[in-house]
Structure formats: C-alpha cells, structure tokens
Design an enzyme around this catalytic site. Sequence first.
Site, PDB file in Angstrom:
ATOM      1  N   ILE A 249       3.408   2.078   1.829  1.00  0.00           N
ATOM      2  CA  ILE A 249       5.006   1.807   2.437  1.00  0.00           C
ATOM      3  C   ILE A 249       5.237   2.216   0.668  1.00  0.00           C
ATOM      4  O   ILE A 249       5.517   1.032  -0.198  1.00  0.00           O
ATOM      5  CB  ILE A 249       5.282   0.513   2.761  1.00  0.00           C
ATOM      6  CG1 ILE A 249       4.101   0.167   3.809  1.00  0.00           C
ATOM      7  CG2 ILE A 249       7.039   0.706   3.522  1.00  0.00           C
ATOM      8  CD1 ILE A 249       4.202  -1.277   4.525  1.00  0.00           C
TER       9      ILE A 249
ATOM     10  N   GLU B 211     -12.164  -9.254   3.450  1.00  0.00           N
ATOM     11  CA  GLU B 211     -13.585  -9.486   2.360  1.00  0.00           C
ATOM     12  C   GLU B 211     -14.224  -9.892   2.670  1.00  0.00           C
ATOM     13  O   GLU B 211     -14.607 -11.429   3.933  1.00  0.00           O
ATOM     14  CB  GLU B 211     -12.818 -10.264   1.298  1.00  0.00           C
ATOM     15  CG  GLU B 211     -11.676  -8.929   0.488  1.00  0.00           C
ATOM     16  CD  GLU B 211     -11.860  -7.924  -0.469  1.00  0.00           C
ATOM     17  OE1 GLU B 211     -13.039  -7.605  -0.980  1.00  0.00           O
ATOM     18  OE2 GLU B 211     -10.730  -7.294  -1.109  1.00  0.00           O
TER      19      GLU B 211
ATOM     20  N   GLY C 142       1.299  -1.313  -0.021  1.00  0.00           N
ATOM     21  CA  GLY C 142      -0.016  -0.247   0.284  1.00  0.00           C
ATOM     22  C   GLY C 142       1.001   1.409  -0.434  1.00  0.00           C
ATOM     23  O   GLY C 142       1.888   1.878  -1.505  1.00  0.00           O
TER      24      GLY C 142
ATOM     25  N   ASP D 291      -2.220 -13.785  -1.945  1.00  0.00           N
ATOM     26  CA  ASP D 291      -2.003 -12.389  -1.572  1.00  0.00           C
ATOM     27  C   ASP D 291      -0.652 -11.613  -1.465  1.00  0.00           C
ATOM     28  O   ASP D 291      -0.398 -11.243  -2.625  1.00  0.00           O
ATOM     29  CB  ASP D 291      -3.023 -11.451  -1.070  1.00  0.00           C
ATOM     30  CG  ASP D 291      -2.869 -10.143  -1.040  1.00  0.00           C
ATOM     31  OD1 ASP D 291      -3.440  -9.048  -1.596  1.00  0.00           O
ATOM     32  OD2 ASP D 291      -1.789  -8.987   0.324  1.00  0.00           O
TER      33      ASP D 291
ATOM     34  N   LYS E 167       3.111 -10.535  -4.013  1.00  0.00           N
ATOM     35  CA  LYS E 167       3.536  -9.773  -3.214  1.00  0.00           C
ATOM     36  C   LYS E 167       4.826  -9.979  -3.748  1.00  0.00           C
ATOM     37  O   LYS E 167       6.016  -9.156  -4.115  1.00  0.00           O
ATOM     38  CB  LYS E 167       3.382  -9.210  -2.031  1.00  0.00           C
ATOM     39  CG  LYS E 167       1.678  -8.147  -2.397  1.00  0.00           C
ATOM     40  CD  LYS E 167       1.253  -7.893  -1.745  1.00  0.00           C
ATOM     41  CE  LYS E 167      -0.339  -7.469  -1.592  1.00  0.00           C
ATOM     42  NZ  LYS E 167      -1.372  -7.262  -0.172  1.00  0.00           N
TER      43      LYS E 167
ATOM     44  N   GLY F   4     -14.712  -4.512   7.521  1.00  0.00           N
ATOM     45  CA  GLY F   4     -14.531  -3.946   7.317  1.00  0.00           C
ATOM     46  C   GLY F   4     -12.992  -4.489   6.455  1.00  0.00           C
ATOM     47  O   GLY F   4     -12.321  -3.716   5.772  1.00  0.00           O
TER      48      GLY F   4
HETATM   49  N1  HSE Z   1      -5.997  -7.410   0.485  1.00  0.00           N
HETATM   50  C1  HSE Z   1      -4.524  -6.869   0.865  1.00  0.00           C
HETATM   51  C2  HSE Z   1      -4.694  -7.185   2.558  1.00  0.00           C
HETATM   52  C3  HSE Z   1      -4.946  -4.864   0.410  1.00  0.00           C
HETATM   53  O1  HSE Z   1      -5.155  -7.543   3.223  1.00  0.00           O
HETATM   54  O2  HSE Z   1      -3.575  -6.650   3.084  1.00  0.00           O
HETATM   55  C4  HSE Z   1      -4.510  -5.601  -1.205  1.00  0.00           C
HETATM   56  O3  HSE Z   1      -3.501  -5.634  -1.446  1.00  0.00           O
END
Ligand code: HSE
Length: 426
Positions: A137, A190, A135, A201, A205, A187
């Site tokens: 960073i 998801e 995000g 995810d 990354k 929130g």
């Molecule tokens: N879904 C990711 C997280 C955020 O929980 O960090 C978006 O990359």
Amino acid sequence: MKTVNVGILGFGTVGAGAVKLLLDNAEDIKQRVGAELRIKGIADLDTVTDRKIGYDVSGLLTGDALSLINDPDIHIIVETIGGVKPAESFVRAALGAGKSVVTANKMLIAKEGAGLMALAREKGADLLFEASVGGGIPSIDPIKNNLAANRINKIIGIVNGTTNYLLSEMKKGKNYSAALKEAQSLGYAEQDPTSDVEGFDSMYKLAILSRLCFNTEVCADDIYREGITSITDYDIKYANEMGYQIRLLAMAERTGGQIYAAVHPALVPDEHPIAGVDGVMNAVFLSSDGAGDTMYYGAGAGSLPAGSAIAGDVAEAARNILRGCRGAGAVACYNDIPVAPAESLVRRNYIRIIVRDEAGCIAAISGAFARYAVSLESIIQKNTKDGLAEVVWLTHAAEEERMRKALSEIEKIPLVDSIPSRIRVI
Ligand code: HSE
C-alpha cells in the site's frame, strides 16, 4: 540510456518479490525512470535454494553483503534482511559510503530511524522505506508528498495482516487458538506469532507513521501496546450484534500539544471505512485539515506487494540520482511534541462483566463508574444462567487512569464474579 546499479541484501520472501518485479517489468521501469535499473548482485546466507521467481539469478548471488556495499559501481542498496542486527550495520555502511538505501525493515526504521536519517542527510543519500508499513500500500509516499500541505491530525491503521486475519476468522466462530493454528498452517502467521499478536509489529509501524505525520520523534517504546490474545469469539459476536467490528488498531492523534499513540484491539463502528478491512488486508486512514479523511488500502504483506513497494522506492532513488537531488526526501522532525502517557489515553470502552443475578449489583457497579466520572452510554444484560448474569457496558469516552481505577474497584464488589473483557471503542 544510463544504468543505475542495484545491490540487494536478503533474498527471502520480500527480496525475491522485489527482484521478480524489477525483472518482470524492467522495460516499463526503464522508460518511467529514464535509466536501466540493473541488479548487480544479491547477497544472502543461502546462495543455493531456487526462489522460483522465473529467472536464473544464480550468477548474481553472493554470501558476502559487504562485497555489494563496497562495490563502487553499485548506487542503491536494498535491505530486506529484517531485524536490527546485522541489518543496521549494513545500512549504516551503505549510507556511509554515500549509497541510497531502500529498506522494508520496520523494526530498524522505528528504532534507529532518527540516526539513520541523519546519516542519510549528512551523506546526501536517500533512505526510503515505503515497504516498512502496509506492504504494497502506498502509505508513506502520500504522507511525504501528496499530503505535504496538510496538517495531519489522526492516524488509524490496520497495519498487521496476521491479526486482522485471525480476528476475521474468529468472526466466523473459530476460537483464538483454532484460528491461529489454521493461520500458521496456511503460512499467514509465523510459528512464533508474538510480534504480530502482541502488537509489536503494529507498534513499530505506528512509530514510523507518527514520525512522518507529526514531524516529531516518536519512540516505539512510548507507544501503549496491547495485543489480541485476550479477545474472544464471544466478544466479537457481541460487538457485531451491537454494530461494531473488532480490529487491532494502530492509532495516533495530535491534540492539546501532545501525541496520543496506542496499539490495541478496538470496537470499530460498522460505518467507519476501516471496519470493512477484512482478512489479511491492511489500511491506513488519515484525517488531515486539507484533504480531509483519506484511506489507503491493500495487501499489507506478501512477496509481490512488499516487493512492489521496494521496487517503487528503488525507482524513486534512481530518479533522484539522475536528477542530482538525492537526500531531499528525508523526514524532517522539526517539531518536539511529547507523547502523552498511556494513563491519559481517552477512549470509550466495551466492558463485559459477569455478576451474581441479585438486587443491587448493577447499582453497585454504576456507583463505582460514577465515583471515577465514567459516564455510561448503554447497558445490556445478556445471558442469565446458574445465578450469574452477563452484563455488557458501553461507556462514554473516559481517561484510561479513571477507567482502570473504576474497574479495579468493580472487581472487588462481592456481587461481581469476573470482568472477562474490556475492549476500547472508537
Ligand atoms: N507480519 C506482518 C503482518 C507483515 O502480519 O502484517 C510484515 O510487516
């Protein structure tokens, strides 16, 4: 002063954050870049909902992304749609038209990054993706620029806020389902949390970070992946008692002519800087030969943090346009380093075994570990109840294949009731 025109594709959480920052701080950005960054259009399927960013941008909204991509006055396209389809075709079209592209799309860059970067190079355009990892960073720019004179040997990332939040809540005594339910209602998670909790995810990354750090193609599918769904609050408590925190780590290391890359939960010693990264926060820890250990920490998700990374990349793309040096920052994969198979990962392990509280049990288990050359660091017998005892083992570093074979043999020992947990240790 010159004007650089920007088209935004996707007006969801991230797109709205980027637009808000580009408008809120327009004057500062203009001075820093040396040109006005003008949002010429915003494309989204929903052209009606008020995103509550404090500006009336209704006149900029369109449902037609291609109208922005094909607009000859637009110099930079921002993609915040996410996923591969249709984002990939939009990004390809924009690069094909010679426009610089800024994206937050980790899945797209992890899966299709090599081809997209080649296209960007061919067209002399920038393809920037700081927002795809961590995000707000700065983690990609330091690797590309500030650490360019270093050989980076190791990455340890907490790059998923959802799982880090869940593990932090479980530390307070909640079980996994209660923590997930709460995170969903706030929130933070998801409704379908699979991508986060199963480690996909983080895997995307890590593929992006590995490619940047080691200058070699690292395919996301080659990365060993394990999520946090089998972690219990019980193990977190034990780990804490032993001086460790449990985190979902994205780790990659260059050693012996191979890259070892894996996403899995791990016990992290309390004294390691990454152990203190709590809640939704993210961090990327790098070991390099010049700068030594460095760590980048901050909010890994959210409208303004992700928007900040996007807007920063837009500023960089605009500067490159003004200086006539677009495409210079493309990631060069000039190495060809293989990714080691998962069986050869070498880690210490925390193993919780429920055994019958009878003579010879520990000897039988130790014997199985010994047969596969797994050396033991410590053994703690915890609770004894109803003729069963709980034994927690910490092993020295051992190859995954040997560890799996030892565990499969231990499972078959008649005095062993079950092996509820096995978590790697760094
Ligand atoms: N879904 C990711 C997280 C955020 O929980 O960090 C978006 O990359």
